[in-house]
Scaffold this active site. Structure first.
Site, PDB file in Angstrom:
ATOM      1  N   HIS A   1       0.885  -1.209  -0.116  1.00 13.80           N
ATOM      2  CA  HIS A   1       0.027   0.001  -0.129  1.00 13.80           C
ATOM      3  C   HIS A   1       0.868   1.234  -0.004  1.00 13.80           C
ATOM      4  CE1 HIS A   1      -4.344   1.281   1.024  1.00 13.80           C
ATOM      5  NE2 HIS A   1      -3.641   2.589   0.780  1.00 13.80           N
TER       6      HIS A   1
ATOM      7  N   GLU B   1     -12.402  -0.811  -0.095  1.00 14.14           N
ATOM      8  CA  GLU B   1     -12.514   0.521   0.488  1.00 14.14           C
ATOM      9  C   GLU B   1     -13.683   1.334   0.067  1.00 14.14           C
ATOM     10  OE1 GLU B   1      -8.940   3.070  -0.224  1.00 14.14           O
ATOM     11  OE2 GLU B   1      -7.670   1.481   0.459  1.00 14.14           O
TER      12      GLU B   1
ATOM     13  N   ASN C   1     -11.954  -0.555  -4.612  1.00 16.86           N
ATOM     14  CA  ASN C   1     -12.171   0.588  -3.982  1.00 16.86           C
ATOM     15  C   ASN C   1     -12.781   1.635  -4.619  1.00 16.86           C
ATOM     16  OD1 ASN C   1     -10.314  -0.897  -2.273  1.00 16.86           O
ATOM     17  ND2 ASN C   1      -8.636   0.641  -2.482  1.00 16.86           N
TER      18      ASN C   1
ATOM     19  N   GLU D   1      -4.427  -0.424  -5.172  1.00 14.70           N
ATOM     20  CA  GLU D   1      -4.372   0.678  -6.275  1.00 14.70           C
ATOM     21  C   GLU D   1      -3.179   0.868  -6.794  1.00 14.70           C
ATOM     22  OE1 GLU D   1      -6.237   4.322  -4.535  1.00 14.70           O
ATOM     23  OE2 GLU D   1      -8.289   3.269  -3.794  1.00 14.70           O
TER      24      GLU D   1
ATOM     25  N   TYR E   1     -14.947   5.514  -4.489  1.00 16.65           N
ATOM     26  CA  TYR E   1     -15.372   6.722  -3.729  1.00 16.65           C
ATOM     27  C   TYR E   1     -16.384   7.622  -4.590  1.00 16.65           C
ATOM     28  CZ  TYR E   1     -11.803   5.319  -0.348  1.00 16.65           C
ATOM     29  OH  TYR E   1     -10.836   4.731   0.576  1.00 16.65           O
TER      30      TYR E   1
HETATM   31  C1  FCB Z   1      -7.456   5.247  -1.249  1.00 16.59           C
HETATM   32  C2  FCB Z   1      -6.306   4.776  -0.653  1.00 16.59           C
HETATM   33  C3  FCB Z   1      -6.461   5.034   0.560  1.00 16.59           C
HETATM   34  C4  FCB Z   1      -6.910   6.171   1.333  1.00 16.59           C
HETATM   35  C5  FCB Z   1      -8.401   6.495   0.632  1.00 16.59           C
HETATM   36  C6  FCB Z   1      -8.926   7.652   0.796  1.00 16.59           C
HETATM   37  O1  FCB Z   1      -7.094   5.931  -2.602  1.00 16.59           O
HETATM   38  O2  FCB Z   1      -6.186   3.444  -1.016  1.00 16.59           O
HETATM   39  O3  FCB Z   1      -5.117   4.747   1.403  1.00 16.59           O
HETATM   40  O4  FCB Z   1      -6.091   7.462   1.047  1.00 16.59           O
HETATM   41  O5  FCB Z   1      -8.068   6.544  -0.848  1.00 16.59           O
END
Ligand code: FCB
Length: 453
Positions: A122, A363, A292, A167, A294
């Site tokens: 990571h 995530e 992951n 990532e 967001y």
């Molecule tokens: C992702 C990362 C994690 C964190 C989140 C908000 O890109 O994997 O470490 O920073 O975003």
């Protein structure tokens, strides 16, 4: 009891962290320097000028953090291992005290009934490897596989579910093209070399993990739904999708970089870089996929870079693609990311269709400006709404046939948010940086109730 991948009968829950973001103690017990120590020390590299040297001090306070996880009621804890704690110079000598830390962490988790899942990389690359070229250099992929096996040999009896990289898009393109993450280099199209070496490192490690008997080897990607704004040339939208999604999934699923990827990344057609056998090694090498998510990615119309002006860093993170703009709709979180749960649903359905693999949402979470604890409480209603909406989106994807096994909240603790320093709080537990006091937020209580009934 050690556990494998959740069976998917019901959605399993977890929480995630990453070594550099929470551990602190960056010079304890023989840990070597990482690229994030070096990068964060550069003036202007992080928003508040801070680094991960203290972070949440989880290196010492992990029993408290494990207790928080156990009380929360999550089945899984996704953590990452710091390569420079285990192999401080990147290759060669192993540091037993570094391994000892993860040993204690894993045992404590298991004692409290929380299943650990480990991520080998990571983003905290040993600085010694960056000094020899980092991910632009092929040797780093081999060094990665060696280090992963050192960690697996020690922990694999108790940790069954592993991810190679977290990532790699960020590691390659934010690290070596946009230069906004460590090692902070701006190498343009050469960043595609880093992408290939990350793919190769995954393939080499996965092969050896499988040979050693590991059945649950995965990789975690920040794949994104690409939603072009009106007026975006099809080639630009395709280029963004190529660099964000297909440069990873192509090798993994088909053992190939497709034509659209080669258009924006012609270096990937170089047989010196992509050697015979590399892509075959990567094809089919994952037993599960971590996603992951967001926010969606909305490329907009191409704009000429104004004379003498710097290009937007996000544009630089897609080398070889026409200089698109990126659009962000409302509502947004404190870090400026659009809130759109439908993006997660689409992404899960599409990722499952594309790969056929079991998926974990490794995530998902949100930053809100909840600095203050009032009467012992942090009222983060926005975060509760975000999590609730995205869990519902995950359930809809499952109902639509996507084999999604787990939903893992980012993150347990407010922590070092990379280039944002400590200015963005993603935790469901508040951290007071002066005292290191941990205060569960309303979102923690909400999730706890949901999990414990
Ligand atoms: C992702 C990362 C994690 C964190 C989140 C908000 O890109 O994997 O470490 O920073 O975003």
């Amino acid at each position: 009891m050690t556990a494998h991948l959740p069976d998917g009968a019901a959605l399993a829950f977890g929480s995630a962290t990453a070594s550099y973001q929470i551990e602190g103690a960056t010079s304890a017990d023989g840990r070597g320097p990482s690229i994030w120590d070096t990068f964060a020390a550069r003036p202007g590299a992080t928003r508040d000028g801070k680094d991960g040297s203290v972070a949440c001090d989880s290196y010492h306070r992990y029993p408290e953090d494990v207790a928080l996880l156990a009380d929360l009621g999550v089945a899984y804890y996704r953590f990452s291992l710091a390569w420079p704690r285990i192999v401080p110079a990147g290759t060669g000598a192993v540091e037993p005290r570094g391994l000892g830390y993860y040993d204690r962490l894993v045992d404590t988790l298991l004692e409290r009934g929380v299943t650990p899942t480990g991520t080998f990389y990571h983003w905290d690359l040993p600085q010694a490897l960056e000094d020899r070229g980092g991910w632009l250099h092929r040797d780093t992929a081999y060094a990665f596989a060696d280090y992963a096996m050192v960690a697996y040999d020690r922990l694999g009896d108790r940790v069954k579910v592993w991810a190679t990289h977290n990532e790699p898009w960020c590691a390659a393109y934010l690290g070596y093209a946009a230069g906004v993450h460590a090692p902070g280099r701006r190498e343009g199209g050469d960043a595609h070399r880093a992408a290939h070496h990350l793919n190769l490192g995954h393939g080499l490690a996965a092969q050896r993990l499988h040979e050693a008997g590991c059945r649950d080897v995965g990789i975690v990607h920040n794949l994104a739904p690409i939603w072009p704004e009106p007026g975006t040339p099809a080639s630009a939208a395709d280029g963004v999708d190529a660099v964000r999604n297909r440069v990873w999934l192509g090798p993994l699923v088909d053992g190939a970089y497709d034509d659209g990827v080669l258009r924006v990344a012609p270096v990937l057609a170089d047989p010196e870089l992509v050697r015979d056998g590399d892509l075959e090694l990567v094809r089919g090498s994952a037993d599960w996929l971590g996603v992951n998510y967001y926010t969606p990615v909305r490329p907009g119309p191409v704009v000429p870079t104004p004379q003498g002006e710097e290009r937007h860093p996000e544009t630089d993170a897609y080398p070889g693609v026409e200089p698109v703009t990126f659009h962000v709709r409302e509502p947004r979180t404190h870090i400026g990311w659009e809130v759109e749960p439908a993006g997660l649903e689409e992404l899960l359905v599409e990722s499952h269709r594309r790969t056929g693999l079991p998926i974990m949402v490794t995530e998902n979470g949100a930053a809100y400006a909840d600095e203050t604890v009032v009467d012992g409480v942090v009222r983060d209603a926005d975060r509760i709404a975000y999590l609730d909406g995205h869990i519902a989106a995950t359930e809809r994807a499952r109902a639509a046939g996507a084999d999604v096994r787990a939903y893992i909240v980012w993150t347990l603790l407010d922590n070092f948010e990379w280039a944002e320093g400590y200015t963005k709080r993603f935790g469901i537990v508040h951290i007071d940086p002066a005292t290191q006091d941990r205060t569960p937020k309303a979102s923690y209580r909400w999730l706890q109730q949901r999990l414990r009934g």
